[in-house]
Scaffold this motif. Structure first.
Motif, short mmCIF file in Angstrom:
data_model
loop_
_atom_site.label_atom_id
_atom_site.label_comp_id
_atom_site.label_asym_id
_atom_site.label_seq_id
_atom_site.Cartn_x
_atom_site.Cartn_y
_atom_site.Cartn_z
N THR A 178 -77.86 19.65 -43.66
CA THR A 178 -76.50 19.17 -43.45
C THR A 178 -75.51 19.92 -44.34
OG1 THR A 178 -76.66 17.46 -45.17
CG2 THR A 178 -77.37 16.86 -42.95
N TYR A 179 -74.27 20.00 -43.89
CA TYR A 179 -73.18 20.55 -44.70
C TYR A 179 -72.56 19.42 -45.53
CZ TYR A 179 -72.92 25.01 -42.10
OH TYR A 179 -73.17 26.24 -41.55
N SER A 180 -72.30 19.69 -46.80
CA SER A 180 -71.54 18.73 -47.60
C SER A 180 -70.07 18.82 -47.19
CB SER A 180 -71.68 19.05 -49.09
OG SER A 180 -71.00 20.26 -49.40
N ILE A 181 -69.31 17.81 -47.50
CA ILE A 181 -67.88 17.84 -47.15
C ILE A 181 -67.18 18.95 -47.94
CG2 ILE A 181 -67.19 16.14 -48.88
CD1 ILE A 181 -65.78 16.62 -45.29
N GLU A 182 -67.64 19.24 -49.15
CA GLU A 182 -67.04 20.33 -49.93
C GLU A 182 -67.26 21.67 -49.24
OE1 GLU A 182 -69.03 17.99 -51.21
OE2 GLU A 182 -67.52 16.83 -52.33
N GLU A 183 -68.45 21.89 -48.70
CA GLU A 183 -68.71 23.14 -47.98
C GLU A 183 -67.83 23.26 -46.74
OE1 GLU A 183 -73.44 24.03 -48.79
OE2 GLU A 183 -72.92 22.30 -47.55
N LEU A 184 -67.66 22.16 -46.03
CA LEU A 184 -66.82 22.18 -44.83
C LEU A 184 -65.35 22.43 -45.19
CD1 LEU A 184 -68.35 19.22 -42.78
CD2 LEU A 184 -68.72 21.67 -42.46
N ARG A 185 -64.88 21.85 -46.30
CA ARG A 185 -63.50 22.08 -46.73
C ARG A 185 -63.27 23.54 -47.06
NH1 ARG A 185 -63.65 16.92 -50.78
NH2 ARG A 185 -63.08 15.28 -49.28
N GLU A 186 -64.22 24.16 -47.74
CA GLU A 186 -64.09 25.56 -48.12
C GLU A 186 -64.06 26.46 -46.88
OE1 GLU A 186 -67.29 26.43 -50.76
OE2 GLU A 186 -66.55 25.11 -52.36
N ILE A 187 -64.92 26.16 -45.91
CA ILE A 187 -64.95 26.95 -44.68
C ILE A 187 -63.65 26.76 -43.91
CG2 ILE A 187 -66.06 27.12 -42.40
CD1 ILE A 187 -68.73 26.52 -43.84
N SER A 188 -63.17 25.54 -43.84
CA SER A 188 -61.91 25.25 -43.15
C SER A 188 -60.77 26.02 -43.79
CB SER A 188 -61.63 23.75 -43.18
OG SER A 188 -60.38 23.45 -42.61
N LYS A 189 -60.75 26.09 -45.12
CA LYS A 189 -59.69 26.80 -45.84
C LYS A 189 -59.69 28.29 -45.47
CE LYS A 189 -57.90 27.34 -50.57
NZ LYS A 189 -58.00 28.79 -50.77
N VAL A 190 -60.88 28.89 -45.43
CA VAL A 190 -60.98 30.30 -45.05
C VAL A 190 -60.49 30.51 -43.63
CG1 VAL A 190 -62.62 32.17 -44.53
CG2 VAL A 190 -62.83 30.88 -46.66
N CYS A 191 -60.87 29.61 -42.73
CA CYS A 191 -60.45 29.73 -41.33
C CYS A 191 -58.93 29.63 -41.20
CB CYS A 191 -61.13 28.67 -40.48
SG CYS A 191 -62.91 28.95 -40.24
N LYS A 192 -58.34 28.66 -41.86
CA LYS A 192 -56.88 28.48 -41.77
C LYS A 192 -56.13 29.66 -42.36
CE LYS A 192 -56.54 23.43 -41.44
NZ LYS A 192 -57.90 23.20 -40.94
N GLU A 193 -56.63 30.18 -43.48
CA GLU A 193 -55.97 31.31 -44.13
C GLU A 193 -56.04 32.58 -43.28
OE1 GLU A 193 -56.72 30.08 -48.84
OE2 GLU A 193 -58.04 31.56 -47.85
#
Length: 339
Positions: free
Chosen positions: A145-160
């Motif tokens: 499973t992905y932790s919520i911290e990992e998902l937040r970091e990935i989301s940040k890269v995607c948005k940037e």
């Protein structure tokens, strides 16, 4: 027969069948099936998203999402063993004519750093990076499973980097039970989410695709082209509503059972190694002297079904149609194997 080949083998319970048979129905292509509309609205509310679309399978929801997000000359970043790449029949190219960039993850998971370094520069020689797809839990990764911290970091890269982010959540609720996500936050992180109802949740068929209103307008058209416009399918949707209300918390039982099987496997001398059990998937590697086909035939002869997972790997999957009463039988069957 103890059937651990997949959690797709679950059958509707008596109460689920009763809910299905009593479901009000209409023509869904006209948008008039009340049971489908309820399921779609309720699932969207869970994630705080605009809406969702009921489809026959998770492969269809994934492929619809990709078709809406990418096209020719564009590229998807995903993990090498992800279901979308390994088990959907080459649908990415067939439906969307898109390119893929495969990353070597850890237990089927990829990181924000890997994604950032995989983004193509603006260059006519390369496809335009457009979409990132994650699988949670990971199938070939052993249910990680992905932790919520990992998902937040990935989301940040995607948005940037102006990238869209899709979730193949075939076993998402298994991940949710472990990670205890804020589902509204998950809805904000992803541009589209595929949720399967026919695995651990116990439905006979069906998946949901979630996203924004604009995305779902496209998705509805693509579903029609794919032949996914079902008519009085509210009988099936009612099973989904039943499952979302009653079968999410009970996934804990599947996880506990898988951990108990892991303990048994650690004491079997001919098992070379096993991957850490996180959710409801148990993967272990047989000694190199053992023929996996011979091993699977032995299991079948002794009323235990499993699947080969490539090389020496064997996979068990726990689900609502099996319980802790099977543990003694599994232990005896594994201990009595000779080669």
């Amino acid at each position: 027969m103890i059937d651990l080949r997949s959690d797709t083998l679950t059958r509707p319970s008596k109460d689920m069948l009763e809910a299905m048979m009593n479901a009000p129905v209409g023509d869904d292509v006209f948008g008039e099936d009340p049971s489908i509309n309820k399921l779609q609205e309720d699932c969207a509310k869970l994630f705080g998203m605009d809406g969702s679309l009921f489809c026959p399978s998770g492969t269809m929801t994934n492929q619809i999402a990709i078709s809406c997000h990418v096209q020719a000359f564009e590229e998807i970043i995903l993990e090498r063993d992800s279901h979308i790449y390994q088990y959907e029949g080459g649908g990415i190219f067939h439906h969307s004519r898109a390119s893929v960039k495969l990353l070597d993850g850890n237990a089927g998971k990829i990181t924000a750093h890997q994604i950032k370094t995989a983004i193509n520069p603006v260059d006519i020689h390369r496809p335009t990076t457009k979409l990132v797809s994650l699988e949670n839990t990971t199938n070939r990764g052993g249910g990680a499973t992905y932790s919520i911290e990992e998902l937040r970091e990935i989301s940040k890269v995607c948005k940037e980097n102006n990238l869209l982010l899709h979730l193949d959540g075939a076993r998402f609720f298994n991940a949710h039970i472990i990670e205890n996500y804020d589902l509204n936050e998950i809805g904000q992180i992803f541009d589209s989410i595929s949720i399967c109802l026919s695995k651990g949740l116990g439905c006979p068929v069906g998946s949901l695709l979630l996203g924004s209103n604009e995305f779902l307008k496209k998705a509805l058209r693509v579903r029609k082209v794919f032949g996914g416009g079902m008519r009085q399918a509210g009988f099936l949707a009612a099973a989904g509503s039943y499952a979302l209300e009653r079968n999410i918390e009970r996934l804990k039982e599947d996880h506990l059972l898988a951990k108990s099987i892991e303990k048994i496997i650690k004491n079997i001398t001919y098992i070379e190694k096993s991957r850490e059990v996180v959710s409801n998937i148990v993967i272990f590697d047989l000694d190199n002297e053992i023929d996996p086909n011979h091993f699977l035939s032995y299991l079948k002869e002794n009323n235990l079904l499993a699947v080969s997972f490539g090389g020496q790997a064997i996979r068990f999957v726990t689900h609502l149609d099996v319980d802790k009463d099977i543990l003694k039988d599994i232990e005896n069957i594994l201990n009595n194997y000779t080669y």
